[in-house]
Motif scaffolding. Structure first.
Motif, PDB file in Angstrom:
ATOM      1  N   ARG A  15      -1.843   2.542  -5.032  1.00 27.69           N
ATOM      2  CA  ARG A  15      -1.657   2.166  -3.612  1.00 27.69           C
ATOM      3  C   ARG A  15      -1.609   0.646  -3.543  1.00 27.69           C
ATOM      4  O   ARG A  15      -2.520  -0.029  -3.996  1.00 27.69           O
ATOM      5  CB  ARG A  15      -2.782   2.707  -2.738  1.00 27.69           C
ATOM      6  N   GLU A  17      -1.726  -2.403  -1.125  1.00 31.23           N
ATOM      7  CA  GLU A  17      -2.121  -2.792   0.245  1.00 31.23           C
ATOM      8  C   GLU A  17      -1.786  -4.265   0.457  1.00 31.23           C
ATOM      9  O   GLU A  17      -2.029  -5.100  -0.401  1.00 31.23           O
ATOM     10  CB  GLU A  17      -3.620  -2.569   0.458  1.00 31.23           C
ATOM     11  N   ARG A  19      -1.351  -7.349   3.839  1.00 32.51           N
ATOM     12  CA  ARG A  19      -1.319  -7.740   5.245  1.00 32.51           C
ATOM     13  C   ARG A  19      -0.723  -9.137   5.345  1.00 32.51           C
ATOM     14  O   ARG A  19      -0.744  -9.891   4.373  1.00 32.51           O
ATOM     15  CB  ARG A  19      -2.687  -7.652   5.875  1.00 32.51           C
ATOM     16  N   SER A  20      -0.349  -9.479   6.515  1.00 29.84           N
ATOM     17  CA  SER A  20       0.387 -10.743   6.671  1.00 29.84           C
ATOM     18  C   SER A  20      -0.026 -11.441   7.970  1.00 29.84           C
ATOM     19  O   SER A  20      -0.692 -10.862   8.829  1.00 29.84           O
ATOM     20  CB  SER A  20       1.888 -10.448   6.705  1.00 29.84           C
ATOM     21  N   TRP A  27      -4.522 -12.519  10.967  1.00 30.10           N
ATOM     22  CA  TRP A  27      -3.997 -11.577   9.972  1.00 30.10           C
ATOM     23  C   TRP A  27      -3.697 -10.252  10.647  1.00 30.10           C
ATOM     24  O   TRP A  27      -4.426  -9.768  11.484  1.00 30.10           O
ATOM     25  CB  TRP A  27      -4.996 -11.329   8.849  1.00 30.10           C
ATOM     26  N   GLY A  28      -2.631  -9.720  10.213  1.00 33.45           N
ATOM     27  CA  GLY A  28      -2.241  -8.452  10.784  1.00 33.45           C
ATOM     28  C   GLY A  28      -2.978  -7.298  10.103  1.00 33.45           C
ATOM     29  O   GLY A  28      -3.764  -7.500   9.175  1.00 33.45           O
ATOM     30  N   PRO A  29      -2.761  -6.115  10.564  1.00 31.82           N
ATOM     31  CA  PRO A  29      -3.406  -4.946   9.944  1.00 31.82           C
ATOM     32  C   PRO A  29      -2.914  -4.708   8.509  1.00 31.82           C
ATOM     33  O   PRO A  29      -1.847  -5.163   8.127  1.00 31.82           O
ATOM     34  CB  PRO A  29      -2.983  -3.821  10.872  1.00 31.82           C
ATOM     35  N   VAL A  30      -3.731  -3.970   7.757  1.00 32.32           N
ATOM     36  CA  VAL A  30      -3.391  -3.658   6.359  1.00 32.32           C
ATOM     37  C   VAL A  30      -2.302  -2.597   6.336  1.00 32.32           C
ATOM     38  O   VAL A  30      -2.426  -1.557   6.985  1.00 32.32           O
ATOM     39  CB  VAL A  30      -4.627  -3.153   5.582  1.00 32.32           C
ATOM     40  N   GLU A  31      -1.315  -2.899   5.591  1.00 30.32           N
ATOM     41  CA  GLU A  31      -0.234  -1.938   5.365  1.00 30.32           C
ATOM     42  C   GLU A  31      -0.366  -1.415   3.923  1.00 30.32           C
ATOM     43  O   GLU A  31      -0.638  -2.183   3.008  1.00 30.32           O
ATOM     44  CB  GLU A  31       1.138  -2.595   5.565  1.00 30.32           C
ATOM     45  N   ALA A  32      -0.197  -0.181   3.747  1.00 25.42           N
ATOM     46  CA  ALA A  32      -0.365   0.417   2.420  1.00 25.42           C
ATOM     47  C   ALA A  32       0.924   1.084   1.974  1.00 25.42           C
ATOM     48  O   ALA A  32       1.638   1.672   2.775  1.00 25.42           O
ATOM     49  CB  ALA A  32      -1.501   1.422   2.403  1.00 25.42           C
ATOM     50  N   LEU A  33       1.146   0.994   0.671  1.00 26.35           N
ATOM     51  CA  LEU A  33       2.317   1.655   0.055  1.00 26.35           C
ATOM     52  C   LEU A  33       1.838   2.433  -1.172  1.00 26.35           C
ATOM     53  O   LEU A  33       1.337   1.861  -2.141  1.00 26.35           O
ATOM     54  CB  LEU A  33       3.364   0.618  -0.364  1.00 26.35           C
ATOM     55  N   ASP A  34       1.958   3.718  -1.095  1.00 27.79           N
ATOM     56  CA  ASP A  34       1.594   4.557  -2.244  1.00 27.79           C
ATOM     57  C   ASP A  34       2.812   4.720  -3.155  1.00 27.79           C
ATOM     58  O   ASP A  34       3.918   4.999  -2.680  1.00 27.79           O
ATOM     59  CB  ASP A  34       1.114   5.924  -1.760  1.00 27.79           C
TER      60      ASP A  34
END
Length: 279
Positions: A15, A17, A19-20, A27-34
């Motif tokens: 995964r 994870e 954020r930007s 900081w923006g929310p955590v985005e996740a990529l599996d």
């Protein structure tokens, strides 16, 4: 534009994870990529299993090859040892034969009698005992052991007139005549000087005397080259029959006495020992 690389990730599920933010903002929310990293073919379980199996097989083959090489080496060493042993046995046999052989005539020598005769005498004793136990006639069974002493008549004159080299050639020719006239089971010994001794096992007196007469006749009819001349020779022979429990020297002595009687009474004949004969 920013990028992130992970070039050495092991196969498996991951995964990512992130954020930007923009500038100095929040900081923006955590985005996740599996995502999943697939295993290369050499990283698969079946490849690793085959690799372990191949390694084990290679180990077995290596051990087997080593053992086979050692066995092969042992076989070579055993063959070398066997060959060497055979060579030594042949060399010992040749040395033994040489020690029991007269170098001039190729016949057996006097030492042969002391080494080999006891066995022949023991065999004759056994046969005699069996014959007595069965109450059978020895003469009819051809079981006697007969000694024949052979003496060349006037041999000293050959050496004196033609030389010892000519005398040696005469001895060789006489030895060959005696050897050819006797049976394969008979043994002819050069007793010494111009004397020969033949012992004939498994024979009766009549056959032995006939054989001795044959040898005497062949010698008488043969021509012996001595330099430029060709001469004729005769011989006197004395025969003696082995008696139970008789020692070797005694039977040879009887054959020698028979030769003496033959020379005393004209030579060129075969004489069978008789107890009435005296030295």
């Amino acid at each position: 534009s920013r990028s992130q690389r992970y070039p050495a990730l092991a196969p498996g599920k991951y995964r990512f994870e992130v954020r930007s933010r923009i500038g100095q903002g929040e900081w923006g929310p955590v985005e996740a990529l599996d995502f999943q990293v697939m295993a290369a073919w050499w990283q698969t379980w079946w490849f690793r299993g085959l690799s372990v199996l191949a390694l084990a097989l290679f180990g077995v083959l290596a051990v087997w090859g080593r053992v086979a090489a050692l066995h092969h080496r042992n076989r070579i060493l055993e063959a070398m040892v066997a060959q060497r042993t055979e060579e030594l046995a042949k060399a010992n046999e040749a040395l033994q034969n040489q020690s029991l052989t007269d170098p001039l005539t190729g016949l057996r020598n006097r030492r042969y009698l002391s080494v080999c005769m006891p066995e022949d005498v023991a065999q004759v004793k056994r046969v005699h005992r069996d014959a007595v136990a069965g109450r059978k006639d020895r003469m009819a069974l051809n079981i006697d052991l007969i000694f024949i002493m052979v003496d060349i008549d006037h041999f000293k004159a050959v050496n004196d007139q033609y030389g010892h080299a000519a005398g040696d050639r005469v001895l060789q020719q006489v030895a060959e005549i005696i050897r050819n006239a006797t049976r394969d089971s008979d043994t002819v010994v050069r007793w010494g000087g111009e004397e020969f001794l033949a012992f004939l096992p498994d024979v009766d007196q009549k056959t032995a005397m006939s054989l001795a007469q044959k040898v005497c006749q062949e010698i008488r009819e043969s021509i012996f080259p001595c330099g430029k001349e060709k001469i004729h020779l005769t011989m006197t022979m004395g025969a003696a029959v082995y008696e139970e429990e008789e020692i070797l020297d005694a039977i040879i002595k009887k054959a020698d006495i028979a030769v003496y009687y033959g020379k005393k009474n004209g030579r060129n004949q075969v004489v069978l020992f008789d107890p009435s004969m005296k030295e």
